[in-house]
Design a protein around this motif. Structure first.
Motif, PDB file in Angstrom:
ATOM      1  N   LYS A 216       0.701  -1.014  -0.156  1.00 43.15           N
ATOM      2  CA  LYS A 216      -0.351   0.081  -0.454  1.00 43.15           C
ATOM      3  C   LYS A 216       0.624   1.464   0.038  1.00 43.15           C
ATOM      4  N   PRO A 217       1.513   2.029  -1.155  1.00 38.24           N
ATOM      5  CA  PRO A 217       2.670   2.795  -1.426  1.00 38.24           C
ATOM      6  C   PRO A 217       1.685   3.587  -1.215  1.00 38.24           C
ATOM      7  N   MET A 218       2.686   5.120  -0.694  1.00 31.47           N
ATOM      8  CA  MET A 218       1.456   6.655   0.076  1.00 31.47           C
ATOM      9  C   MET A 218       2.718   7.692  -0.925  1.00 31.47           C
ATOM     10  N   LEU A 219       2.164   8.022  -1.763  1.00 29.07           N
ATOM     11  CA  LEU A 219       1.767   9.224  -2.266  1.00 29.07           C
ATOM     12  C   LEU A 219       1.269  10.685  -1.508  1.00 29.07           C
ATOM     13  N   ILE A 220       2.828  11.425  -1.082  1.00 29.66           N
ATOM     14  CA  ILE A 220       2.244  12.553  -0.061  1.00 29.66           C
ATOM     15  C   ILE A 220       2.073  13.849  -1.364  1.00 29.66           C
ATOM     16  N   VAL A 221       0.574  14.424  -0.707  1.00 28.71           N
ATOM     17  CA  VAL A 221      -0.360  16.141  -1.263  1.00 28.71           C
ATOM     18  C   VAL A 221       0.120  16.638  -0.714  1.00 28.71           C
ATOM     19  N   ALA A 222       0.795  17.673  -0.549  1.00 30.15           N
ATOM     20  CA  ALA A 222       1.387  19.284   0.278  1.00 30.15           C
ATOM     21  C   ALA A 222      -0.108  20.126  -0.430  1.00 30.15           C
ATOM     22  N   PRO A 246       3.610  18.598  -4.631  1.00 30.57           N
ATOM     23  CA  PRO A 246       3.014  20.166  -4.083  1.00 30.57           C
ATOM     24  C   PRO A 246       1.682  20.448  -4.923  1.00 30.57           C
ATOM     25  N   ALA A 247       0.176  21.101  -4.287  1.00 34.76           N
ATOM     26  CA  ALA A 247      -1.390  20.526  -4.781  1.00 34.76           C
ATOM     27  C   ALA A 247      -1.445  21.866  -4.263  1.00 34.76           C
ATOM     28  N   SER A 248      -2.997  22.264  -4.493  1.00 34.35           N
ATOM     29  CA  SER A 248      -3.450  23.066  -3.955  1.00 34.35           C
ATOM     30  C   SER A 248      -5.163  22.654  -4.536  1.00 34.35           C
ATOM     31  N   ALA A 249      -6.090  22.086  -4.182  1.00 38.24           N
ATOM     32  CA  ALA A 249      -7.202  21.311  -4.058  1.00 38.24           C
ATOM     33  C   ALA A 249      -8.579  22.308  -4.374  1.00 38.24           C
ATOM     34  N   GLU A 250      -8.236  23.910  -3.528  1.00 41.05           N
ATOM     35  CA  GLU A 250      -9.025  24.674  -4.446  1.00 41.05           C
ATOM     36  C   GLU A 250      -8.957  25.605  -5.044  1.00 41.05           C
ATOM     37  N   ALA A 251      -7.968  25.820  -5.738  1.00 40.28           N
ATOM     38  CA  ALA A 251      -7.499  26.146  -6.970  1.00 40.28           C
ATOM     39  C   ALA A 251      -8.187  25.181  -8.417  1.00 40.28           C
ATOM     40  N   GLU A 252      -7.439  23.705  -8.142  1.00 34.22           N
ATOM     41  CA  GLU A 252      -7.985  22.443  -9.081  1.00 34.22           C
ATOM     42  C   GLU A 252      -9.903  22.640  -9.076  1.00 34.22           C
ATOM     43  N   LEU A 253     -10.314  22.666  -7.844  1.00 33.65           N
ATOM     44  CA  LEU A 253     -12.095  22.815  -7.718  1.00 33.65           C
ATOM     45  C   LEU A 253     -12.168  24.295  -8.395  1.00 33.65           C
ATOM     46  N   ALA A 254     -11.683  24.761  -8.276  1.00 34.11           N
ATOM     47  CA  ALA A 254     -11.680  26.418  -8.894  1.00 34.11           C
ATOM     48  C   ALA A 254     -12.134  26.429 -10.602  1.00 34.11           C
ATOM     49  N   LEU A 255     -11.216  25.596 -10.503  1.00 34.95           N
ATOM     50  CA  LEU A 255     -11.116  25.566 -12.364  1.00 34.95           C
ATOM     51  C   LEU A 255     -11.995  24.479 -13.005  1.00 34.95           C
ATOM     52  N   ARG A 256     -12.447  23.208 -12.096  1.00 32.88           N
ATOM     53  CA  ARG A 256     -12.551  22.481 -13.099  1.00 32.88           C
ATOM     54  C   ARG A 256     -14.345  23.072 -13.175  1.00 32.88           C
ATOM     55  N   ARG A 257     -14.863  23.791 -11.630  1.00 27.51           N
ATOM     56  CA  ARG A 257     -16.156  24.233 -12.565  1.00 27.51           C
ATOM     57  C   ARG A 257     -16.392  25.546 -13.235  1.00 27.51           C
ATOM     58  N   ALA A 258     -15.266  26.111 -13.121  1.00 23.87           N
ATOM     59  CA  ALA A 258     -15.365  27.363 -14.100  1.00 23.87           C
ATOM     60  C   ALA A 258     -15.545  26.656 -15.428  1.00 23.87           C
TER      61      ALA A 258
END
Length: 396
Positions: A216-222, A246-258
């Motif tokens: 069950k390998p793990m990736l870190i989402v920063a 490195p990530a910004s979940a809120e940015a991705e969500l905003a882009l997908r909804r736009a």
């Protein structure tokens, strides 16, 4: 469908990541344990679709194609937030760990800005060390498995010795239901120098650490990478761990909804977006999009959400994508659909393995395969390559 768990302590953006990756509506709030029951939804691993290379228009059945990018479904599981002591039942620990049983890999979402403490409570940005969160989650999952084995360990050793049983097989029986295979156990046990019959707590924990890395390998989402206090922590995480995005979940969500609303043109995982009609944007929306462009896309090349899923599938799980067709000349199935399916298979798979993945009867009647790009027959044990287009020839 491959299952990947989105894990982490409360209030770090797990559900935001889940929503951004799947366009679901998991509840999001700034307090611990917003997620109580695990949420399941479909996300997509992405790869280049052969349609543009071949100059054809594809008709996907099991996947999607957007601007030459093939999106292949995987299942994400958004589980309850984990706190220290979860393996002893603290917080929602027992439920969290049960929800992880069938996951093939973990996406560990952490607050890279250091603005949530070990319990998930908001604190001053930069005041908490996110590296501590990585260590504690790994320890909690290890101790969960340790608790399963330790309570019967001495009895199991005596049974194996007296009945001359394979200890690896016994361990697998004890861990049944966790998705861990006998091969995983054998590989992990080889990493421990001592003979299994002499294992104490230290050796057992070493074995379980290795087992988790394999099974069950793990990736870190920063996550929250766009906040000022995140950049230094991200570099420290990359120095300490091999798989960090490195990530910004809120940015991705905003882009997908736009994009869904027709305001912008954006492909998930892309490094840029295009505004379709400036007049349709409010000042607030325009400012938000500009912030994402300057502080996320131009800094990191993407929001990190799609990259995290891709790296979990293609790097951690070492999968490749194969496109099975029936007509190797027209790249179609029997109904005329062009490049209809994209299938994730483990690296090293053969055409016969692919045949069995498609259907047991096709595997049983397998004769040989044809590499549709090269127009060449390939043997049953030929090693498939990423992006291969393969026609399976059967005896019936």
């Amino acid at each position: 469908m491959i299952q990947i768990a989105v894990t982490g302590k409360p209030n770090v953006g797990k559900s935001s990541f889940f929503n951004a990756a799947t366009l679901s509506e998991a509840e999001v709030a700034s307090y611990p344990f917003t997620t109580i029951d695990a949420n399941h939804a479909v996300a997509y691993a992405s790869c280049r679709c052969p349609c543009r290379e071949l100059g054809v228009e594809c008709n996907p059945r099991n996947s999607r194609c957007i601007n030459g990018v093939r999106l292949i479904p995987v299942e994400l599981i958004d589980v309850a937030g984990l706190v220290p002591g979860a393996h002893e039942g603290r917080g929602l620990g027992n439920k969290f760990l049960d929800d992880l049983r069938q996951a093939r890999a973990f996406l560990h979402v952490i607050d890279a800005s250091g603005s949530t403490d070990e319990e998930g409570r908001p604190v001053e940005a930069g005041s908490h060390d996110p590296l501590e969160d990585v260590e504690f989650l790994e320890e909690e999952i290890t101790m969960w498995l340790y608790g399963i084995l330790e309570r019967n360990w001495e009895r199991l050793l005596r049974k194996a010795a007296s009945e001359k049983l394979d200890m690896n097989r016994i361990i697998h029986e004890q861990l049944s239901g966790t998705g861990i295979t006998p091969e995983d156990i054998i590989e992990a046990s080889r990493k421990v120098d001592a003979d299994v019959y002499s294992w104490g707590k230290d050796e057992l924990l070493q074995f379980l650490d290795e087992l988790l890395r394999i099974a069950k390998p793990m990736l870190i989402v920063a996550n929250k990478a766009d906040l000022p206090s995140a950049s230094e922590n991200i570099e420290r995480l990359k120095d300490a761990y091999p798989h960090v995005v490195p990530a910004s979940a809120e940015a991705e969500l905003a882009l997908r909804r736009a994009a869904e609303a027709g305001l912008i043109s954006y492909t998930p995982g892309g490094s840029e977006f295009e505004i379709i009609d400036e007049a349709k944007l409010t000042d607030k929306q325009r400012a938000a999009l500009e912030y994402i462009r300057e502080n996320v896309l131009e800094v990191y090349g993407s929001t990190g959400v799609q990259e995290a899923i891709n790296r979990a599938v293609f790097d951690l799980l070492d999968m490749i994508v194969v496109f099975p067709v029936e007509d190797e000349h027209r790249f179609t199935d029997q109904k005329g659909n062009v490049l209809p399916d994209a299938i994730l298979v483990p690296r090293g798979s053969s055409p016969r393995d692919l045949a069995y993945l498609i259907h047991t009867e096709i595997g049983d009647s397998f004769l040989h395969a044809v590499d549709a790009r090269k127009g060449m027959r390939v043997a049953s044990d030929h090693e498939l390559e990423d992006g291969d287009i393969i026609s399976i020839i059967c005896s019936r």
